[in-house]
Design a protein around this motif. Structure first.
Motif, PDB file in Angstrom:
ATOM      1  N   LYS A  18       0.831  -1.200   0.000  1.00 21.76           N
ATOM      2  CA  LYS A  18       0.000   0.000   0.000  1.00 21.76           C
ATOM      3  C   LYS A  18       0.873   1.261   0.000  1.00 21.76           C
ATOM      4  O   LYS A  18       0.609   2.215  -0.728  1.00 21.76           O
ATOM      5  CB  LYS A  18      -0.900  -0.035   1.231  1.00 21.76           C
ATOM      6  CG  LYS A  18      -2.094   0.827   1.161  1.00 21.76           C
ATOM      7  CD  LYS A  18      -2.986   0.536   2.356  1.00 21.76           C
ATOM      8  CE  LYS A  18      -4.215   1.372   2.317  1.00 21.76           C
ATOM      9  NZ  LYS A  18      -5.069   1.158   3.471  1.00 21.76           N
ATOM     10  N   ARG A  19       1.937   1.256   0.804  1.00 23.99           N
ATOM     11  CA  ARG A  19       2.841   2.401   0.876  1.00 23.99           C
ATOM     12  C   ARG A  19       3.563   2.625  -0.453  1.00 23.99           C
ATOM     13  O   ARG A  19       3.676   3.743  -0.931  1.00 23.99           O
ATOM     14  CB  ARG A  19       3.865   2.175   1.994  1.00 23.99           C
ATOM     15  CG  ARG A  19       4.813   3.337   2.208  1.00 23.99           C
ATOM     16  CD  ARG A  19       5.667   3.156   3.456  1.00 23.99           C
ATOM     17  NE  ARG A  19       6.421   1.917   3.450  1.00 23.99           N
ATOM     18  CZ  ARG A  19       7.681   1.808   3.007  1.00 23.99           C
ATOM     19  NH1 ARG A  19       8.301   2.865   2.541  1.00 23.99           N
ATOM     20  NH2 ARG A  19       8.298   0.659   3.040  1.00 23.99           N
ATOM     21  N   ARG A  21       2.560   1.679  -3.451  1.00 27.09           N
ATOM     22  CA  ARG A  21       1.585   2.150  -4.441  1.00 27.09           C
ATOM     23  C   ARG A  21       1.335   3.645  -4.288  1.00 27.09           C
ATOM     24  O   ARG A  21       1.232   4.369  -5.274  1.00 27.09           O
ATOM     25  CB  ARG A  21       0.283   1.377  -4.313  1.00 27.09           C
ATOM     26  CG  ARG A  21       0.344   0.022  -4.898  1.00 27.09           C
ATOM     27  CD  ARG A  21      -0.999  -0.659  -4.846  1.00 27.09           C
ATOM     28  NE  ARG A  21      -0.890  -2.021  -5.342  1.00 27.09           N
ATOM     29  CZ  ARG A  21      -1.603  -3.028  -4.898  1.00 27.09           C
ATOM     30  NH1 ARG A  21      -2.511  -2.842  -3.963  1.00 27.09           N
ATOM     31  NH2 ARG A  21      -1.439  -4.231  -5.401  1.00 27.09           N
ATOM     32  N   ARG A  22       1.219   4.103  -3.040  1.00 27.83           N
ATOM     33  CA  ARG A  22       0.995   5.519  -2.784  1.00 27.83           C
ATOM     34  C   ARG A  22       2.202   6.346  -3.238  1.00 27.83           C
ATOM     35  O   ARG A  22       2.049   7.363  -3.920  1.00 27.83           O
ATOM     36  CB  ARG A  22       0.728   5.753  -1.299  1.00 27.83           C
ATOM     37  CG  ARG A  22       0.427   7.215  -0.961  1.00 27.83           C
ATOM     38  CD  ARG A  22       0.224   7.417   0.536  1.00 27.83           C
ATOM     39  NE  ARG A  22       1.306   6.918   1.348  1.00 27.83           N
ATOM     40  CZ  ARG A  22       2.478   7.543   1.544  1.00 27.83           C
ATOM     41  NH1 ARG A  22       2.706   8.700   0.956  1.00 27.83           N
ATOM     42  NH2 ARG A  22       3.407   7.018   2.311  1.00 27.83           N
ATOM     43  N   LEU A  23       3.411   5.884  -2.906  1.00 25.29           N
ATOM     44  CA  LEU A  23       4.622   6.593  -3.319  1.00 25.29           C
ATOM     45  C   LEU A  23       4.757   6.639  -4.837  1.00 25.29           C
ATOM     46  O   LEU A  23       5.118   7.663  -5.416  1.00 25.29           O
ATOM     47  CB  LEU A  23       5.860   5.937  -2.704  1.00 25.29           C
ATOM     48  CG  LEU A  23       6.054   6.120  -1.210  1.00 25.29           C
ATOM     49  CD1 LEU A  23       7.213   5.271  -0.716  1.00 25.29           C
ATOM     50  CD2 LEU A  23       6.281   7.569  -0.878  1.00 25.29           C
ATOM     51  N   GLY A  25       2.307   6.425  -7.028  1.00 25.80           N
ATOM     52  CA  GLY A  25       1.277   7.325  -7.549  1.00 25.80           C
ATOM     53  C   GLY A  25       1.670   8.784  -7.421  1.00 25.80           C
ATOM     54  O   GLY A  25       1.468   9.579  -8.339  1.00 25.80           O
ATOM     55  N   GLU A  26       2.267   9.139  -6.270  1.00 24.14           N
ATOM     56  CA  GLU A  26       2.712  10.517  -6.072  1.00 24.14           C
ATOM     57  C   GLU A  26       3.834  10.881  -7.035  1.00 24.14           C
ATOM     58  O   GLU A  26       3.848  11.969  -7.613  1.00 24.14           O
ATOM     59  CB  GLU A  26       3.187  10.713  -4.630  1.00 24.14           C
ATOM     60  CG  GLU A  26       2.088  10.683  -3.604  1.00 24.14           C
ATOM     61  CD  GLU A  26       2.616  10.692  -2.185  1.00 24.14           C
ATOM     62  OE1 GLU A  26       3.858  10.749  -2.002  1.00 24.14           O
ATOM     63  OE2 GLU A  26       1.792  10.649  -1.262  1.00 24.14           O
ATOM     64  N   SER A  29       2.422  11.270 -10.581  1.00 21.33           N
ATOM     65  CA  SER A  29       1.697  12.539 -10.719  1.00 21.33           C
ATOM     66  C   SER A  29       2.655  13.716 -10.825  1.00 21.33           C
ATOM     67  O   SER A  29       2.459  14.615 -11.647  1.00 21.33           O
ATOM     68  CB  SER A  29       0.775  12.756  -9.516  1.00 21.33           C
ATOM     69  OG  SER A  29      -0.206  11.774  -9.474  1.00 21.33           O
TER      70      SER A  29
END
Length: 95
Positions: A18-19, A21-23, A25-26, A29
């Protein structure tokens, strides 16, 4: 002295996935925004710089500046090359 065998469990935990994936994605972007801003900056400055270097003797197309002088030709080719690279990188993570 014997050591323990290396851990063969290479699976990530759900929290790590999860971490990451978030990193990711950031980061994706941020890259998308920076590439968009860079491409917009080059596209905005391109005609202004050509007119400043090559002069303005009437209503000509941008390709006219390729033949004006060597400096405007180099700017013209460099700007088109950089926009092409931006477009190649802009494709990014889309399918």
């Amino acid at each position: 002295m014997a050591t323990a065998p290396p851990d063969t469990n290479t699976e990530l935990t759900w929290a790590d996935k999860k971490r990451f994936r978030r990193l990711f994605g950031e980061q994706a972007s941020r890259s998308y925004l920076l590439i968009s801003a860079g491409m917009g900056l080059v596209a905005f400055i391109f005609p202004i710089l050509l007119v400043a270097v090559g002069g303005y003797d009437g209503h000509f197309s941008l390709s006219y500046f390729y033949h004006v002088n060597e400096t405007s030709r180099n700017i013209f080719v460099g700007a088109l090359f950089s926009i092409g690279i931006f477009m190649f990188l802009f494709h990014g993570l889309s399918n």
